[in-house]
Design an enzyme around this catalytic site. Structure first.
Site, short mmCIF file in Angstrom:
data_model
loop_
_atom_site.label_atom_id
_atom_site.label_comp_id
_atom_site.label_asym_id
_atom_site.label_seq_id
_atom_site.Cartn_x
_atom_site.Cartn_y
_atom_site.Cartn_z
N CYS A 52 1.01 -1.14 -0.02
CA CYS A 52 0.18 -0.05 0.02
C CYS A 52 0.89 1.20 -0.06
O CYS A 52 1.84 1.38 0.66
CB CYS A 52 -0.73 0.00 1.10
SG CYS A 52 -2.26 -1.11 1.07
N TYR A 210 -8.39 -8.34 6.55
CA TYR A 210 -9.50 -7.91 5.84
C TYR A 210 -10.68 -8.40 5.53
O TYR A 210 -10.57 -9.48 6.14
CB TYR A 210 -8.64 -6.95 4.37
CG TYR A 210 -7.53 -5.94 4.79
CD1 TYR A 210 -7.88 -4.97 5.58
CD2 TYR A 210 -6.23 -6.16 4.49
CE1 TYR A 210 -6.71 -4.07 5.95
CE2 TYR A 210 -5.26 -5.46 4.81
CZ TYR A 210 -5.50 -4.54 5.41
OH TYR A 210 -4.55 -3.47 5.81
N ARG A 258 -4.48 -14.50 -1.78
CA ARG A 258 -3.61 -14.35 -0.55
C ARG A 258 -4.27 -14.49 0.57
O ARG A 258 -5.15 -13.98 1.00
CB ARG A 258 -3.20 -12.74 -0.50
CG ARG A 258 -2.17 -12.57 0.77
CD ARG A 258 -1.61 -11.20 0.57
NE ARG A 258 -0.01 -11.34 0.13
CZ ARG A 258 0.97 -10.50 0.35
NH1 ARG A 258 0.76 -9.38 1.00
NH2 ARG A 258 2.02 -10.79 -0.13
N LEU A 329 9.99 -11.31 5.01
CA LEU A 329 11.36 -11.31 5.32
C LEU A 329 12.10 -12.14 4.59
O LEU A 329 13.26 -12.78 5.04
CB LEU A 329 11.63 -11.67 6.87
CG LEU A 329 11.09 -10.34 7.55
CD1 LEU A 329 11.35 -10.63 9.26
CD2 LEU A 329 11.65 -9.11 7.29
N ARG A 352 9.62 -5.24 1.21
CA ARG A 352 10.47 -4.49 1.67
C ARG A 352 12.11 -4.25 1.08
O ARG A 352 12.49 -3.23 0.78
CB ARG A 352 10.70 -4.68 3.21
CG ARG A 352 9.65 -3.88 4.08
CD ARG A 352 9.83 -4.44 5.46
NE ARG A 352 9.24 -5.63 5.69
CZ ARG A 352 8.81 -6.13 6.71
NH1 ARG A 352 9.09 -5.36 8.00
NH2 ARG A 352 8.30 -7.22 6.99
#
Length: 387
Positions: A52, A210, A258, A329, A352
């Site tokens: 997002c 969600y 997902r 990660l 990330r």
């Protein structure tokens, strides 16, 4: 598992005898082996996970130049697929007032140049379709205040399977049966618009607390009708959405789901239920399952560490006999390569690390000794060299 086909120097096999994605004959699959999922070929197995950006036109859900540059740079950096952030199928399903939407034609037009540029760089543009449910109408992360946005400041009332609030957020209203049917239609319409916008992959967001995840977990779903109680009932909305989206987009477009494979909470959704529902979704038309964890309830203890969610992707892959993507990660070329080579997942999704280095795939290929033919011509003075 035959949906995901390894691409080698020979012509790709599409027969029922195609080996699982983790093998290429007797050799392990590599991170940079191309794959075909239904009618779409991906140049490698290193994909950009949805992230997002909270940067759409406020109230309108329309993509901006930020999205063009952000998603375009990730495609230019060599990713096999670039999946955009959660795009809400209805106005009240946005996580924040600044989130993307895919409920009208203006939003489609703003997305077309983005998908075209992503494709021009050799990557497949994907979109994540979502509804935030009780976690909608929140301030974006860098706001001075957090929690639910008051209606006087541009927020809106939220909805959920049951009137149970997420900790620190406003209480939602329980959805009626007719409203649930309307949500199925909203996902169907959003899928049609996604195709019109030029996306080559659709992911349904049933993770991170969600709306679709809220229906799945008994911690957030206390309904007593045919959308609550048993696992079959709690999964009904998701399976119905998978079915109508598949019917809407046809047979060639890849469809992902997902999941959060566990709530990390006693009495909550877990990896065993995830595997069961993944198989149901596969039978309804889904192709690959992007396995994350958590997000439904606050205050849980999560054993965060490098690759901490990979075992869940492996469990779902082996138990349900479906293709999966691992996320969480995964930060190095060697780590990502091991995931696919060892058959723990079929693709690797990273987030990330792509923010830190949009050209991570190009760097990873050099570290693994793989020569790529898709370096941008404008950057040919700069290929990575690893001695």
């Amino acid at each position: 598992m035959t949906a995901l086909v390894t691409q080698t120097d020979a012509a790709p096999s599409t027969t029922p005898d195609t080996p699982p994605a983790s093998t290429q004959g007797d050799a392990p699959v590599g991170l940079f082996d191309a794959v075909t999922l239904r009618g779409q070929t991906f140049r490698n197995r290193l994909w950009v996970a949805p992230m997002c950006q909270y940067s759409a036109e406020e109230e309108d859900g329309v993509a901006t130049d930020w999205h063009l540059v952000h998603l375009g740079s990730l495609a230019r950096g060599g990713a096999g697929a670039v999946i955009s952030e959660a795009a809400s199928v209805t106005p009240d399903g946005r996580i924040s007032p600044q989130d993307l939407g895919i409920w009208n034609d203006e939003q489609v037009e703003a997305l077309k140049p983005i998908t075209a540029f992503v494709r021009s760089q050799g990557s497949v543009p994907g979109i994540q379709l979502a509804h935030a449910g009780r976690k909608a109408s929140t301030f974006r992360p860098w706001s001075e205040v957090q929690g639910s946005v008051p209606e006087a400041e541009g927020g809106w009332p939220t909805v959920a399977p049951s009137a149970i609030a997420f900790e620190g957020y406003a209480a939602p209203r329980e959805l009626s049966r007719d409203e649930i049917a309307g949500l199925v239609e909203a996902f169907r319409a959003a899928a049609r618009r996604s195709v019109e916008a030029g996306f080559g992959l659709i992911e349904l967001h049933a993770a991170h607390g969600y709306l679709l995840h809220q229906f799945l977990s008994p911690l957030s779903n206390e309904r007593t009708d045919d959308h609550g109680g048993s696992l079959e009932n709690r999964a009904r909305l998701l399976v119905d959405v998978v079915r109508v989206v598949r019917a809407e987009v046809g047979d060639d477009l890849p469809l992902l789901v997902r999941f959060s494979a566990t709530d990390w909470a006693e009495g909550g959704w877990d990896e065993h239920e995830t595997a069961t529902v993944a198989a149901w979704c596969r039978d309804a038309g889904a192709d690959l399952f992007d396995i994350s964890t958590g997000g439904l309830v606050a205050g849980v203890t999560i054993p965060v560490g490098l690759g901490y969610q990979v075992p869940f992707a492996q469990h779902v892959r082996e138990t349900a006999e479906v293709e999966t993507g691992a996320v969480g990660l995964i930060v190095s070329a060697q780590q990502a390569q091991a995931v696919v080579a060892e058959g723990r997942a079929d693709v690797v999704l990273m987030a990330r690390e792509f923010l830190r280095d949009p050209h991570f795939p190009l760097r990873a290929a050099a570290e693994l000794g793989v020569e790529l033919d898709y370096w941008p011509e404008q950057y040919l003075r700069a290929p990575f060299r690893v001695s």
